[in-house]
Scaffold this motif. Structure first.
Motif, PDB file in Angstrom:
ATOM      1  N   SER A 270       0.844  -1.202   0.000  1.00  0.00           N
ATOM      2  CA  SER A 270       0.000   0.000   0.000  1.00  0.00           C
ATOM      3  C   SER A 270       0.873   1.243   0.000  1.00  0.00           C
ATOM      4  N   ILE A 271       0.291   2.326  -0.521  1.00  0.00           N
ATOM      5  CA  ILE A 271       0.924   3.647  -0.433  1.00  0.00           C
ATOM      6  C   ILE A 271       0.016   4.508   0.416  1.00  0.00           C
ATOM      7  N   ASP A 272       0.426   4.729   1.644  1.00  0.00           N
ATOM      8  CA  ASP A 272      -0.391   5.489   2.601  1.00  0.00           C
ATOM      9  C   ASP A 272       0.468   6.616   3.161  1.00  0.00           C
ATOM     10  N   ILE A 273       0.657   7.664   2.355  1.00  0.00           N
ATOM     11  CA  ILE A 273       1.519   8.784   2.728  1.00  0.00           C
ATOM     12  C   ILE A 273       0.762  10.078   2.458  1.00  0.00           C
TER      13      ILE A 273
ATOM     14  N   ASN B  57       0.973   9.368   7.682  1.00  0.00           N
ATOM     15  CA  ASN B  57       0.120   8.721   6.692  1.00  0.00           C
ATOM     16  C   ASN B  57      -1.108   9.583   6.441  1.00  0.00           C
ATOM     17  N   GLU B  58      -2.054   9.099   5.642  1.00  0.00           N
ATOM     18  CA  GLU B  58      -3.214   9.904   5.267  1.00  0.00           C
ATOM     19  C   GLU B  58      -4.138  10.176   6.444  1.00  0.00           C
ATOM     20  N   ASP B  59      -4.015   9.398   7.534  1.00  0.00           N
ATOM     21  CA  ASP B  59      -4.804   9.640   8.753  1.00  0.00           C
ATOM     22  C   ASP B  59      -4.073  10.538   9.737  1.00  0.00           C
TER      23      ASP B  59
END
Length: 632
Positions: A308-311, A414-416
């Motif tokens: 996954s890419i979660d940045i 990350n996005e969160d």
């Protein structure tokens, strides 16, 4: 039927097992696409099929004189050879003869009055006739032309890396092989060359095994899919589309079976822990089943984590690049000519065009690595640029993977909004703890590209410049990247020839036409290519009709009004057929005279001149016959 049977293929690097006891069969006319994540050993397996000693173990069963031709991911060509000599490098007798002939031809053109050079040249011509080597030479030149290589006397050292790879592809295709093995054959090919290669491979009489990231190419060429995962090969029938469907069904079935076994194991484990006072035969059988179940579950590889890419990314304003009156010249060559364009927030721009037309140079201008000859590029104040170049940069091979990433950035969110360590980020990109501690030099080429992509993304860019991002990235990583770009709230400019990637990512195109001309299109990339192909067909037809009309006007008739042959034209057509047959016989006789050793030099010169004139006359007569025949 020629088949290649492989069994017990295994390869280990230190403590890392790439694959173990792999077994499969390659049948005649198979078109096998080999898939797998970068670093699982695809190239290692291909290398091992060609050189069995590269593997720890392998058993091979094949017919005598089974021939394999192999395009490596990094071809090895002698840089001092010319293009033609490099293609014909090898011990094949026809190859040797053609090399001698090509060298003699160059000498003859330079010194046509030298009797010794004349004699050698004509002797080699005779040998070419006797060996029927003209067709092979013609085939090679046609293949090189289709691959965009036209300067055949250039040295390999004078070619770009992409051109050298295309020469290596031609060298692989021309070899008389039972099996073609191609590692990323579409790298550095434009869409015309890829389209031609698809047709060539589908007509090839032997078998083909190939690794590619081009999913359209894979779908059109493959009739079987081998996936290398969990240190073994899983086989699927059909093309890429069928593979996706079968894999999804298999994973769903396997998950259900695994869940059922896990539930059974938990139930049996409770029974074992409760204990049984009187263990008889039935109880012992149940204990045995429990142990079998335990062994079965423990033998199964752990479920792989999804990549996954979660940045997170930084905020981007509306202004990205404002290009005004831009021009750029290199060595009297125009790369950009008076070009103005506005790139805004949220743009998804695919950049394509022929090799050498200036696409990468354009990205370098936007990245402020190259200055314009005239004009300006204004970059928005909020732009945080991430530039994924064709070649990995600043990657010290003696650094460990985790230290390299820590040196670029730590505490990325990350996005969160949660902070992530370098180790966590590497884990999401399928670098396990063992690989995180490895030196960069120990990674495969594809793993280095995956690490380089992560290094770009952890800087949290809001504008991405991607230069050929699909080269040397596996399909799984590409799919994850494409999904990330769909969620990406910034701007993307991507140079690529990959039709699947551009169809999925780009909402508009900049097409570099050469000579500094840049055209905008809102078609999908596949739609644009289809339109260009149709225009080429129409242009060819118009030229053909114009040529026919000009010839018709010369003979006093008008093509536009013609629906059938005149009496004179019908008589002409009736005479043409026997005349063409007679001329064919004459050409055959002249060729026989050229092969006759009893003829002296002067006679050979006369026969060669007559043959050239006869061939020219035959071409003219055939053109006229084809024109008249359409009205018969």
């Amino acid at each position: 039927m020629k088949t290649l049977n492989i069994s017990n293929a295994s390869k280990t690097f230190g403590e890392r097992t790439m694959f173990k006891n792999v077994t499969f069969t390659i049948n005649e006319n198979d078109r096998i696409g080999l898939l797998g994540l970068n670093g699982v050993g695809k190239t290692t397996l291909l290398d091992g099929l060609v050189n069995n000693n590269d593997l720890n173990t392998i058993d091979v069963e094949k017919p005598k004189n089974y021939k394999i031709s192999y395009l490596k991911q990094q071809p090895e060509l002698d840089e001092e050879l010319s293009v033609v000599d490099a293609v014909f490098a090898g011990e094949n007798e026809q190859f040797k003869l053609i090399r001698k002939y090509e060298a003699s031809l160059i000498n003859f053109n330079k010194n046509s009055d030298d009797k010794k050079i004349q004699s050698e040249f004509f002797k080699l011509q005779e040998r070419m006739n006797a060996a029927d080597a003209w067709q092979m030479e013609s085939d090679v030149k046609a293949i090189l032309n289709k691959l965009g290589i036209t300067e055949l006397d250039k040295k390999i050292s004078e070619l770009s890396g992409g051109q050298q790879r295309r020469v290596a592809l031609a060298q692989t295709l021309i070899f008389d092989a039972d099996l073609l093995i191609l590692d990323e054959p579409t790298n550095h090919l434009d869409y015309q060359a890829i389209d031609w290669l698809e047709g060539y491979l589908n007509k090839f009489k032997g078998s083909v095994m190939f690794v590619t990231h081009d999913r359209y190419f894979l779908n059109k060429v493959a009739n079987r899919i081998f996936e290398l995962e969990n240190r073994n090969v899983t086989e699927y029938d059909g093309n890429y589309e069928k593979y996706l469907s079968q894999k999804a069904a298999n994973e769903a079935t396997n998950a259900a079976v695994q869940q059922h076994k896990t539930q059974m194991y938990k139930k049996e484990l409770d029974w074992m822990r409760a204990g049984v006072k009187a263990r008889g035969t039935k109880q012992q059988a149940r204990i045995d089943r429990f142990n079998d179940l335990k062994d079965d579950l423990s033998d199964k590889p752990a479920a792989e984590k999804e990549m996954s890419i979660d940045i997170a990314q930084q905020r981007l304003g509306n202004d990205v690049f404002d290009i005004k009156d831009a021009s750029l010249q290199f060595d009297n060559q125009t790369i950009i000519d008076d070009f103005s364009y506005l790139v805004s927030k949220g743009d998804r721009i695919g950049i394509t065009g022929s090799n050498g037309s200036g696409k990468t140079t354009f990205l370098n201008v936007l990245a402020d690595k190259i200055k314009l000859t005239s004009g300006t590029v204004k970059t928005g104040q909020t732009v945080n640029l991430g530039y994924y170049t064709q070649y990995t940069q600043d990657m010290d091979p003696e650094k460990r993977v985790i230290r390299y990433l820590e040196g670029i950035g730590q505490g990325v969110r990350n996005e969160d909004g949660e902070r992530m360590s370098a180790s966590q980020l590497l884990d999401t990109f399928k670098f396990d703890h063992q690989m995180q501690g490895a030196f960069i030099r120990e990674l495969s080429g594809g793993e280095k590209r995956r690490l380089y992509l992560l290094a770009i993304l952890i800087k949290q860019p809001n504008v991405l410049l991607l230069d050929e991002p699909t080269n040397n990235l596996d399909i799984e990583t590409l799919t994850i990247l494409e999904d990330y770009l769909e969620r990406f709230k910034g701007t993307v400019l991507a140079v690529s020839h990959d039709r699947y990637f551009l169809d999925k990512v780009a909402s508009k195109l900049l097409i570099f036409k050469g000579q500094g001309q840049i055209e905008e299109s809102y078609d999908s990339y596949s739609g644009y290519l289809e339109k260009m192909n149709q225009q080429e067909v129409e242009k060819h037809q118009q030229n053909k009709e114009k040529k026919a009309e000009e010839k018709s006007e010369e003979s006093g008739t008008k093509t536009a009004e013609k629906t059938k042959l005149t009496y004179a034209e019908q008589m002409e057509l009736n005479k043409l057929e026997p005349e063409i047959e007679k001329l064919d016989d004459e050409i055959s006789n002249l060729k026989a005279q050229l092969n006759d050793d009893s003829n002296d030099y002067q006679k050979l010169m006369d026969f060669q001149r007559e043959l050239d004139e006869a061939n020219k006359k035959a071409d003219t007569m055939m053109e006229r016959w084809e024109y008249l025949s359409q009205f018969e």
